[in-house]
Design an enzyme around this catalytic site. Structure first.
Site, short mmCIF file in Angstrom:
data_model
loop_
_atom_site.label_atom_id
_atom_site.label_comp_id
_atom_site.label_asym_id
_atom_site.label_seq_id
_atom_site.Cartn_x
_atom_site.Cartn_y
_atom_site.Cartn_z
N ARG A 1 0.62 -1.24 0.10
CA ARG A 1 0.07 -0.15 -0.10
C ARG A 1 0.94 1.23 0.07
O ARG A 1 0.43 2.22 0.64
CB ARG A 1 -1.02 -0.14 1.16
N SER B 1 -10.61 -0.83 3.99
CA SER B 1 -9.68 -0.84 5.49
C SER B 1 -9.18 0.47 5.79
O SER B 1 -8.49 1.08 5.02
CB SER B 1 -8.74 -2.00 5.13
N GLU C 1 -4.37 3.48 6.42
CA GLU C 1 -4.21 3.24 5.03
C GLU C 1 -4.99 4.46 4.41
O GLU C 1 -4.28 4.90 3.13
CB GLU C 1 -4.99 1.81 4.65
C1 LIG Z 1 -15.74 -0.99 0.11
C2 LIG Z 1 -14.31 -0.80 0.04
C3 LIG Z 1 -13.38 -1.86 -0.25
C4 LIG Z 1 -12.12 -1.49 -0.51
N1 LIG Z 1 -11.10 -2.59 -0.58
C5 LIG Z 1 -9.96 -2.55 -1.03
C6 LIG Z 1 -8.98 -3.60 -1.24
O1 LIG Z 1 -9.39 -4.74 -1.10
N2 LIG Z 1 -7.41 -3.27 -1.40
C7 LIG Z 1 -7.04 -2.11 -1.44
O2 LIG Z 1 -6.08 -2.00 -1.63
N3 LIG Z 1 -7.97 -0.82 -1.13
C8 LIG Z 1 -9.60 -1.15 -0.80
N4 LIG Z 1 -10.23 -0.19 -1.10
C9 LIG Z 1 -9.52 1.30 -0.85
C10 LIG Z 1 -9.68 2.04 -2.28
O3 LIG Z 1 -11.01 1.64 -2.80
C11 LIG Z 1 -8.37 1.83 -2.92
O4 LIG Z 1 -7.33 2.45 -2.34
C12 LIG Z 1 -8.51 2.47 -4.41
O5 LIG Z 1 -7.40 2.08 -5.40
C13 LIG Z 1 -8.23 4.10 -4.34
O6 LIG Z 1 -8.55 4.56 -5.74
P1 LIG Z 1 -9.51 5.85 -5.71
O7 LIG Z 1 -9.53 6.15 -7.18
O8 LIG Z 1 -10.75 5.86 -5.04
O9 LIG Z 1 -8.34 6.93 -5.10
P2 LIG Z 1 -8.71 8.23 -4.07
O10 LIG Z 1 -9.38 7.73 -2.93
O11 LIG Z 1 -9.42 9.13 -5.01
O12 LIG Z 1 -7.10 8.67 -3.86
C14 LIG Z 1 -6.16 8.06 -3.07
C15 LIG Z 1 -5.01 8.68 -3.14
O13 LIG Z 1 -4.51 8.21 -4.29
C16 LIG Z 1 -4.16 9.68 -4.84
N5 LIG Z 1 -4.34 9.55 -6.35
C17 LIG Z 1 -5.74 9.13 -6.59
N6 LIG Z 1 -5.60 9.61 -8.24
C18 LIG Z 1 -4.15 9.63 -8.54
C19 LIG Z 1 -3.38 9.81 -9.41
N7 LIG Z 1 -4.01 9.76 -10.90
N8 LIG Z 1 -2.12 10.08 -9.40
C20 LIG Z 1 -1.72 10.14 -8.24
N9 LIG Z 1 -2.24 10.16 -7.10
C21 LIG Z 1 -3.52 9.78 -7.18
C22 LIG Z 1 -5.08 10.38 -4.20
O14 LIG Z 1 -4.43 11.90 -3.94
C23 LIG Z 1 -4.98 9.98 -2.57
O15 LIG Z 1 -4.00 10.36 -1.92
C24 LIG Z 1 -11.56 -0.38 -0.52
C25 LIG Z 1 -12.32 0.77 -0.31
C26 LIG Z 1 -13.74 0.59 -0.16
C27 LIG Z 1 -14.73 1.82 0.00
#
Ligand SMILES: Cc1cc2nc3c(=O)[nH]c(=O)nc-3n(C[C@H](O)[C@H](O)[C@H](O)COP(=O)(O)OP(=O)(O)OC[C@H]3O[C@@H](n4cnc5c(N)ncnc54)[C@H](O)[C@@H]3O)c2cc1C
Length: 309
Positions: free
Chosen positions: A174, A231, A301
């Site tokens: 992560r 998480s 995380e």
């Molecule tokens: C129900 C649920 C289940 C989940 N299960 C998992 C799982 O199994 N495994 C897991 O790893 N995560 C999980 N997550 C967490 C999350 O979905 C992941 O971390 C996901 O990859 C985040 O993507 P996002 O587009 O929502 O990022 P955001 O939440 O929009 O951003 C997250 C971070 O990434 C940065 N960011 C976003 N886009 C970019 C870009 N293009 N370039 C540089 N930085 C960027 C943002 O500034 C921020 O710091 C879960 C979340 C939920 C709600």
């Protein structure tokens, strides 16, 4: 006094919003406003927008906000949202895909399976964009995003695109950071816009079956009906954050409208009225109790940005 940049926002085709509520763009459905919020029409539009930006203005890229808490007083920054706009997803060879940052990760898993490509099934239940998965090295089912990345494309604060290799980054659980000798700072002056993925030839039915059983398991173990951000804490080495939190009786513990989920102790849910302040206070409370009672430092995380109310 800040001087006005006369070139700013000329010929931009995407959507520019002022004081946009980030609760609309985060899965916790809580938090304050972004001073400026930009959704580009496409890659060229993003590039043009960045080339016109004031260099002093902080820029934050977001995807689907599924790993993000924005504090209640909001963010004095320009938020750039790629979700569903940088959305090219193509098969580029027998075993590779090109995916832009705004494509939802589950869509990548389904598209790969449909094209008989194996290796990205683990993305099926991660409800963010692929850009967010790259930033977080998101993972599940024993797979991690950067396991399947061949190379990537980034954009810098001037709007210039760069080709980068996985070896340009330090990648771990992560966590993704530029190498110490890099001439850019990931997340501050350079961001992910696309990736080439290396997958294997597989069987469509096998990949689709994997996806189905993975999603069924998630539905049974995660609070899918209430706003959350997955998480909250990383698993400490050799243990599980959820097991530790449950072991000290914190399941169901609430501060304001934020509660530790009864279904999965590493999830914090918004019961409807949670402020970002409630959620952050609960995060800190859980960390303190685990430190006091188990002697373990739980590392977050989820990312937290913005100002306290
Ligand atoms: C129900 C649920 C289940 C989940 N299960 C998992 C799982 O199994 N495994 C897991 O790893 N995560 C999980 N997550 C967490 C999350 O979905 C992941 O971390 C996901 O990859 C985040 O993507 P996002 O587009 O929502 O990022 P955001 O939440 O929009 O951003 C997250 C971070 O990434 C940065 N960011 C976003 N886009 C970019 C870009 N293009 N370039 C540089 N930085 C960027 C943002 O500034 C921020 O710091 C879960 C979340 C939920 C709600």
């Amino acid at each position: 006094m800040q001087t006005m940049n006369m070139k700013q926002h000329q010929n931009i085709r995407g959507e520019i919003l002022r004081n946009e509520a980030m609760s609309k763009h985060t899965s916790w459905r809580a938090g304050g406003d972004a001073k400026l919020f930009f959704k580009p029409a496409d890659m060229d539009d993003l590039s043009l927008f960045l080339s016109q930006q004031d260099n002093e203005q902080e820029i934050i890229f977001v995807g689907l906000g599924s790993n993000l808490l924005v504090r209640d007083a909001g963010i004095d920054a320009t938020v750039i949202c790629t979700s569903s706009v940088l959305n090219v997803l193509e098969k580029t060879s027998d075993t590779s895909l090109y995916v832009e940052s705004g494509v939802a990760s589950p869509k990548v898993a389904r598209f790969a399976a449909k094209n008989s490509l194996a290796g990205s099934e683990f993305l099926c239940g991660i409800p963010g964009t692929f850009g967010g998965a790259l930033a977080m090295n998101a993972g599940a089912m024993g797979g991690e995003t950067w396991d399947i990345v061949k190379d990537i494309k980034t954009i810098d604060k001037h709007g210039t695109l760069h080709e980068r290799k996985a070896s340009d980054f330090n990648i771990s659980y992560r966590s993704v950071k530029q190498k110490p000798d890099a001439n850019f700072v990931l997340g501050a002056d350079e961001w992910f816009v696309a990736a080439n993925l290396q997958l294997q030839k597989g069987e469509r039915s096998q990949s689709e079956q994997k996806i189905k059983s993975h999603l069924a398991r998630r539905g049974a173990t995660q609070p899918t009906q209430q706003p959350n951000a997955g998480s909250v804490f990383r698993n400490p080495e050799g243990d599980y954050a959820a097991r530790l939190i449950e072991s000290i009786g914190l399941k169901g513990y609430c501060i304001g409208g934020a509660c530790v989920s009864e279904k999965h102790a590493n999830f914090i849910i918004n019961t409807g009225t949670a402020t970002a302040g409630d959620i952050e206070s609960l995060i800190k409370y859980v960390q303190k109790k685990i430190k006091d009672e188990c002697g373990i430092e739980l590392i977050r995380e989820v990312r937290i940005i913005g100002e306290y109310a």
